[in-house]
Design a protein around this motif. Structure first.
Motif, PDB file in Angstrom:
ATOM      1  N   LYS A 151      74.453  48.503  42.293  1.00  0.00           N
ATOM      2  CA  LYS A 151      73.153  48.308  41.686  1.00  0.00           C
ATOM      3  C   LYS A 151      72.126  49.149  42.416  1.00  0.00           C
ATOM      4  O   LYS A 151      72.226  49.350  43.624  1.00  0.00           O
ATOM      5  CB  LYS A 151      72.763  46.827  41.801  1.00  0.00           C
ATOM      6  CG  LYS A 151      72.392  46.172  40.507  1.00  0.00           C
ATOM      7  CD  LYS A 151      71.990  44.731  40.766  1.00  0.00           C
ATOM      8  CE  LYS A 151      71.556  44.068  39.466  1.00  0.00           C
ATOM      9  NZ  LYS A 151      71.069  42.710  39.700  1.00  0.00           N
ATOM     10  N   LYS A 152      71.144  49.642  41.685  1.00  0.00           N
ATOM     11  CA  LYS A 152      70.024  50.322  42.345  1.00  0.00           C
ATOM     12  C   LYS A 152      69.195  49.273  43.067  1.00  0.00           C
ATOM     13  O   LYS A 152      68.777  48.289  42.455  1.00  0.00           O
ATOM     14  CB  LYS A 152      69.143  51.031  41.307  1.00  0.00           C
ATOM     15  CG  LYS A 152      69.542  52.455  41.023  1.00  0.00           C
ATOM     16  CD  LYS A 152      68.472  53.110  40.179  1.00  0.00           C
ATOM     17  CE  LYS A 152      68.786  54.582  39.970  1.00  0.00           C
ATOM     18  NZ  LYS A 152      67.752  55.236  39.161  1.00  0.00           N
ATOM     19  N   SER A 153      68.950  49.499  44.344  1.00  0.00           N
ATOM     20  CA  SER A 153      68.189  48.497  45.096  1.00  0.00           C
ATOM     21  C   SER A 153      67.081  49.146  45.909  1.00  0.00           C
ATOM     22  O   SER A 153      67.204  50.300  46.347  1.00  0.00           O
ATOM     23  CB  SER A 153      69.120  47.702  46.027  1.00  0.00           C
ATOM     24  OG  SER A 153      69.817  48.575  46.900  1.00  0.00           O
ATOM     25  N   LYS A 172      73.226  56.621  47.775  1.00  0.00           N
ATOM     26  CA  LYS A 172      72.431  57.078  46.634  1.00  0.00           C
ATOM     27  C   LYS A 172      71.675  55.957  45.939  1.00  0.00           C
ATOM     28  O   LYS A 172      70.531  56.120  45.534  1.00  0.00           O
ATOM     29  CB  LYS A 172      73.337  57.770  45.610  1.00  0.00           C
ATOM     30  CG  LYS A 172      73.394  59.262  45.761  1.00  0.00           C
ATOM     31  CD  LYS A 172      74.140  59.872  44.587  1.00  0.00           C
ATOM     32  CE  LYS A 172      74.133  61.405  44.686  1.00  0.00           C
ATOM     33  NZ  LYS A 172      74.827  62.005  43.546  1.00  0.00           N
ATOM     34  N   GLY A 173      72.299  54.812  45.785  1.00  0.00           N
ATOM     35  CA  GLY A 173      71.703  53.764  44.969  1.00  0.00           C
ATOM     36  C   GLY A 173      70.683  52.903  45.681  1.00  0.00           C
ATOM     37  O   GLY A 173      70.071  52.051  45.053  1.00  0.00           O
ATOM     38  N   SER A 174      70.504  53.103  46.992  1.00  0.00           N
ATOM     39  CA  SER A 174      69.588  52.253  47.746  1.00  0.00           C
ATOM     40  C   SER A 174      68.501  53.067  48.416  1.00  0.00           C
ATOM     41  O   SER A 174      68.727  54.200  48.834  1.00  0.00           O
ATOM     42  CB  SER A 174      70.351  51.465  48.822  1.00  0.00           C
ATOM     43  OG  SER A 174      71.243  50.560  48.226  1.00  0.00           O
ATOM     44  N   GLU A 175      67.329  52.468  48.494  1.00  0.00           N
ATOM     45  CA  GLU A 175      66.204  53.116  49.159  1.00  0.00           C
ATOM     46  C   GLU A 175      65.511  52.102  50.046  1.00  0.00           C
ATOM     47  O   GLU A 175      65.342  50.940  49.670  1.00  0.00           O
ATOM     48  CB  GLU A 175      65.221  53.686  48.133  1.00  0.00           C
ATOM     49  CG  GLU A 175      64.103  54.499  48.776  1.00  0.00           C
ATOM     50  CD  GLU A 175      63.179  55.131  47.752  1.00  0.00           C
ATOM     51  OE1 GLU A 175      62.264  55.875  48.165  1.00  0.00           O
ATOM     52  OE2 GLU A 175      63.347  54.871  46.551  1.00  0.00           O
ATOM     53  N   LYS A 186      58.774  53.047  42.004  1.00  0.00           N
ATOM     54  CA  LYS A 186      59.930  52.629  42.803  1.00  0.00           C
ATOM     55  C   LYS A 186      60.335  51.190  42.501  1.00  0.00           C
ATOM     56  O   LYS A 186      61.523  50.859  42.493  1.00  0.00           O
ATOM     57  CB  LYS A 186      59.616  52.803  44.291  1.00  0.00           C
ATOM     58  CG  LYS A 186      59.564  54.269  44.710  1.00  0.00           C
ATOM     59  CD  LYS A 186      59.310  54.434  46.191  1.00  0.00           C
ATOM     60  CE  LYS A 186      59.322  55.926  46.551  1.00  0.00           C
ATOM     61  NZ  LYS A 186      59.094  56.154  47.988  1.00  0.00           N
ATOM     62  N   ASN A 189      62.041  51.305  39.058  1.00  0.00           N
ATOM     63  CA  ASN A 189      63.257  52.116  39.072  1.00  0.00           C
ATOM     64  C   ASN A 189      64.431  51.385  39.715  1.00  0.00           C
ATOM     65  O   ASN A 189      65.584  51.766  39.535  1.00  0.00           O
ATOM     66  CB  ASN A 189      62.991  53.438  39.802  1.00  0.00           C
ATOM     67  CG  ASN A 189      64.112  54.431  39.625  1.00  0.00           C
ATOM     68  OD1 ASN A 189      64.611  54.638  38.525  1.00  0.00           O
ATOM     69  ND2 ASN A 189      64.537  55.048  40.716  1.00  0.00           N
ATOM     70  N   ALA A 190      64.139  50.347  40.473  1.00  0.00           N
ATOM     71  CA  ALA A 190      65.202  49.607  41.164  1.00  0.00           C
ATOM     72  C   ALA A 190      65.718  48.467  40.292  1.00  0.00           C
ATOM     73  O   ALA A 190      64.951  47.828  39.567  1.00  0.00           O
ATOM     74  CB  ALA A 190      64.662  49.040  42.476  1.00  0.00           C
TER      75      ALA A 190
END
Length: 209
Positions: A151-153, A172-175, A186, A189-190
């Motif tokens: 999952k994007k997190s 890639k999927g985490s920030e 942001k 987008n998560a």
């Protein structure tokens, strides 16, 4: 708005935090969200696009044929955009795409984005944590415990934490950002927004003004 606090193993700590209704439970303003996202994306554009116009093309300045009597249109230069190899007419020029947005609109947009995520049950509150050394596998273990591997997190820290930031940088999927770097884009987008306890006070004080 009560939310359970989890630890880095994904287990309930038995504690709860009260999220501000003025930040996490407002009626979202879609137009404010649109403007803030538009500004964020506009600011990412370098604006360095450029094509050569006829004044910048190398070529002869000789008049290529007589003015009258040919039965065709007048032509004064081989560098004209109508000829192959000529300059481009009305081509792109360097420009700045950024535009000003009122602070109150930006604040409303971020509150709207957080309220949208809260309404979707896409906000997790995590107790503060740190790593002894920067290691990607440590951060991967946290993602796995929270079921965020695919999952994007977005992890929001209360302050700068180099070990946590460097541990997440290869994924890639985490920030990982601090509360002062929070933006509407942001948040939306998560797939899941993970707020550390230490970030809540900064977020609520910044957005409750």
């Amino acid at each position: 708005m009560k939310v359970a606090v989890l630890d880095i193993n994904g287990k309930d700590t038995g504690r709860q935090v009260d999220l501000s209704q003025d930040v996490f439970a407002i009626e979202p303003n879609n137009h404010a969200v649109y403007l803030d996202v538009k500004q964020y994306l506009a600011n990412q554009r370098q604006g360095t696009h450029k094509s050569k116009e006829r004044a910048e093309i190398s070529g002869s300045t000789r008049k290529i044929k007589k003015q009258k009597g040919t039965g065709t249109a007048r032509a004064g230069s081989i560098k004209s955009g109508v000829f192959k190899g000529g300059g481009r007419m009305f081509g792109p020029r360097p420009r700045n795409y950024s535009f000003k947005l009122n602070k109150n609109v930006k604040r409303l947009a971020r509150k709207s984005a957080l309220s949208i995520k809260a309404g979707e049950q896409s906000i997790t509150v995590l107790e503060d944590f740190n790593f002894e050394t920067p290691k990607t596998k440590n951060f991967t273990a946290v993602l796995k415990a929270l079921n965020l591997e695919n999952k994007k997190s977005l992890f929001v820290l209360g302050g700068s934490n180099n070990n946590v930031y460097l541990s997440s940088r290869n994924l890639k999927g985490s920030e990982v950002i601090t509360s002062s770097e929070l933006s509407t884009y942001k948040i939306l987008n998560a797939g899941q927004v993970v707020l550390l306890e230490g970030a809540l006070e900064g977020i609520e004080s910044n957005l409750s003004k």
